[in-house]
Design a protein around this motif. Structure first.
Motif, short mmCIF file in Angstrom:
data_model
loop_
_atom_site.label_atom_id
_atom_site.label_comp_id
_atom_site.label_asym_id
_atom_site.label_seq_id
_atom_site.Cartn_x
_atom_site.Cartn_y
_atom_site.Cartn_z
N ALA A 191 -4.05 5.86 -1.22
CA ALA A 191 -4.47 5.76 0.18
C ALA A 191 -5.96 6.03 0.31
N VAL A 249 -5.04 -6.31 3.38
CA VAL A 249 -3.93 -5.92 2.51
C VAL A 249 -3.89 -6.90 1.34
N ASP A 256 -8.96 -1.19 5.27
CA ASP A 256 -8.16 -1.58 6.43
C ASP A 256 -8.95 -2.54 7.32
N LYS A 287 0.83 -1.21 0.00
CA LYS A 287 0.00 0.00 0.00
C LYS A 287 0.87 1.26 0.00
N LEU A 297 -7.98 2.99 -0.93
CA LEU A 297 -7.89 1.78 -0.09
C LEU A 297 -8.22 2.01 1.37
#
Length: 636
Positions: free
Chosen positions: A53, A63, A60, A33, A56
């Motif tokens: 960022a 991954v 969290d 990432k 994605l």
């Protein structure tokens, strides 16, 4: 000159190997990432990293594992790399897999990546991001011996303050009033209320319905902002029912969620203690998961007066897994026996316990702790000197030295062992001083008769005898338990003499002594069992095994303790004959010393141990408790 130009053209031709290396670096960066070090066409690594960022953030702690599947042929200083994505879903055999395409462009002597959101997921449009949502599974129940729910979803009320419309001063005053009403720390709750936002509901306490109904409802309604929200929680039949064994649940903390790496989701209940914690993975199940493409909100005209509001297209589902509900966990507790044990302990003003077991199977039928155990599992974890109950193990050791139940032993008023004077308990009957049988020494619990044999029974053979009755086994019940300890080494002289009567460094728990009693009843060592389908897989002490003849001899001596000794109150109980042994163990530094009170007993296919940490003689404190329990359960 022509040859030189041809050579230069070949040397500068775009290299597929170099493109392969750039694609591999991109895949590595996406897996971490972090693509800030990658060269992009028309954008800086920092700009692309910020966009990645954002794309994605909603994934969290998941991954992706990204690898290069293929790099195409180079044409006109451009090529494409096919990237393979694998998203591992916590606690699931399913994976989210797909491929994307990244365009690479030649820039001077190197390759650059042409950034697009489709490098992350092939259907993503500009402004869209990935987001996961979770669905909490239903938590499994804890079932009793008959398969009926012990711990299941039961209605509760969450009582607290709704700060909406309250000033800071009003919220503070309401917090103080509510804390006083529900008997919690006013300072702590006031701080909690102040820390929450101005529109927040701040919970103070969660109560079962009966406990909520017992509150002064008029006082509750008079508190500004007070509210009671309906909810459900996995609960036992009552607050105290087998509490230390069953355990509790709580809402998952941020730390729980982070450590679980996606298995635990916000709002999920997790086991905090007891079986709820030990079997949390089975009970909790697996959350459902949905991954969607979420569009950014767009401003649109609303009322014709220049006002706008944010609107967004509905999420596009890309991948989903249905939740898997938790599994039920069945245990061997029998509710009637558990309640009977808890009723016997209800008024005991000291840590206390009753454990009952079925010797034929090792199933634990009751594991109760008194109110003064304060939530501690005294039944399984208590470590105490067993006192004269341990004389059963000592008697087995003496039988193995060639004695019989009729062998003569000397019961003196006192006996000096290696400089220490041992005496009998206060009130010891004078009629049984002098030469008595080993059976009479058990029935009347003569300390000096057993201590006097310390030179005839080595410490290691005493430990062997205890081990033959299950003391010291390593049993995996599925819940932590202490099964006793009898030192083998560095115990001689006075310490060895004291071990003969269950003092010195000999330690047991109520569960361990119940196991000893059950082993006598069954005629072989018993391994305690608590969770159905979970083999306790005990590692038994490597000692000579208990024989049927030895068990019969011990049974006869323990019956004498009921018929002729300190447990006479159990002699005429209905049902099969009762056998047992009292125990009193001195501890502490007061004068006189405080005493643990013990009784172990067996009736038919039932074995039990009663313990009170700070009690009188076993015959005084424990014997009536055993009688009450056996009468309550119907004489087995």
């Amino acid at each position: 000159m022509a040859l030189l130009l041809v050579g230069t053209a070949v040397a500068c031709a775009p290299s597929k190997d170099e493109a392969q290396a750039t694609a591999a670096a991109l895949a590595e960066g996406l897996s971490a990432k972090n693509v800030e070090s990658i060269a992009f066409s028309g954008a800086t690594g920092a700009d692309v990293q910020a966009e990645l960022a954002g794309v994605l953030e909603g994934m969290d702690p998941l991954v992706p594992e990204v690898s290069v599947a293929e790099v195409g042929e180079v044409q006109d200083d451009r090529t494409t790399a096919t990237l393979s994505y694998v998203w591992t879903i916590p606690d699931s055999e399913q994976k989210w897999t797909y491929t994307t395409t990244a365009e690479l462009a030649r820039a001077g002597d190197s390759w650059q990546v042409v950034w697009s959101p489709t490098i992350v997921e092939p259907s993503l449009a500009e402004g869209e991001r990935l987001a996961k949502t979770t669905a909490e599974p239903e938590r499994g129940d804890i079932l009793d011996a008959d398969g009926e729910p012990l711990v299941t979803e039961r209605p509760v009320r969450v009582v607290g303050i709704d700060k909406s419309g309250l000033s800071a001063a009003e919220a503070k005053a309401s917090a103080q009033q509510l804390a006083k009403l529900v008997d919690i720390d006013a300072g702590d709750y006031q701080s909690k209320v102040e820390a929450y936002g101005p529109e927040a509901f701040v919970d103070a306490i969660t109560l079962r319905e009966p406990a909520f109904e017992d509150l002064d409802q008029n006082r509750l309604e008079s508190i500004d902002g007070s509210a009671a929200l309906e909810d459900e929680l996995p609960l036992a039949p009552s607050r105290d029912f087998a509490a230390a064994v069953l355990g509790t649940v709580r809402e998952a903390s941020a730390e729980d969620i982070e450590k679980s790496e996606g298995k635990i989701v916000p709002g999920e209940m997790v086991g905090a203690s007891g079986l709820q914690a030990a079997y949390n993975d089975d009970l909790s199940g697996t959350p459902g998961l949905t991954i969607s493409a979420v569009a950014a909100a767009e401003e649109t005209e609303n009322d014709g007066e220049g006002a706008t509001e944010a609107e967004a297209a509905p999420p596009r589902e890309l991948f989903s897994i249905e939740p898997e509900n938790g599994q039920d966990v069945q245990i061997s507790l029998e509710p009637d026996m558990q309640r009977a044990a808890e009723e016997v302990l209800a008024d005991v003003e000291s840590p206390s316990s009753i454990v009952a077991m079925r010797p034929s199977t090792g199933e634990i039928l009751a594991a109760a702790n008194g109110p003064d155990s304060n939530g501690y599992n005294t039944a399984f974890l208590g470590q105490y000197a067993p006192g004269s109950t341990f004389k059963i193990a000592t008697a087995l050791g003496l039988l193995r030295q060639g004695m019989t139940p009729e062998s003569s032993v000397t019961c003196a008023a006192e006996f000096v062992a290696d400089g220490r004077t041992f005496e009998n308990a206060d009130g010891y009957p004078a009629a049984f001083l002098g030469e008595i049988t080993l059976t009479e020494a058990i029935a009347h619990s003569c300390n000096t008769a057993f201590v006097s044999q310390y030179e005839n029974l080595p410490q290691d053979e005493l430990a062997d005898a205890a081990g033959a009755l299950g003391i010291g086994m390593n049993a995996n019940l599925g819940l932590e338990a202490f099964m006793g300890n009898v030192p083998r080494e560095d115990t001689e002289g006075t310490a060895h003499a004291a071990s003969m009567i269950g003092q010195s460094r000999v330690q047991t728990s109520p569960l361990a002594l119940t196991t000893m009693m059950a082993s006598v009843v069954k005629g072989e060592v018993v391994v305690p069992q608590l969770v159905k389908g979970h083999d306790a897989e005990a590692e038994l002490p490597d000692v000579p095994k208990l024989t049927k003849e030895e068990a019969d001899q011990l049974t006869g001596m323990m019956r004498s303790a009921v018929v002729d000794g300190y447990l006479a109150n159990l002699a005429d109980l209905p049902g099969e004959p009762v056998i047992g042994k009292t125990g009193t163990a001195e501890y502490g530094s007061e004068d006189p010393l405080q005493t643990h009170s013990w009784v172990i007993a067996g009736q038919g296919d039932l074995a039990l141990a009663v313990f009170v940490e700070d009690g009188d003689l076993g015959a005084v404190t424990g014997a009536p408790m055993v009688e009450d329990f056996l009468e309550a359960v119907g004489g087995n």
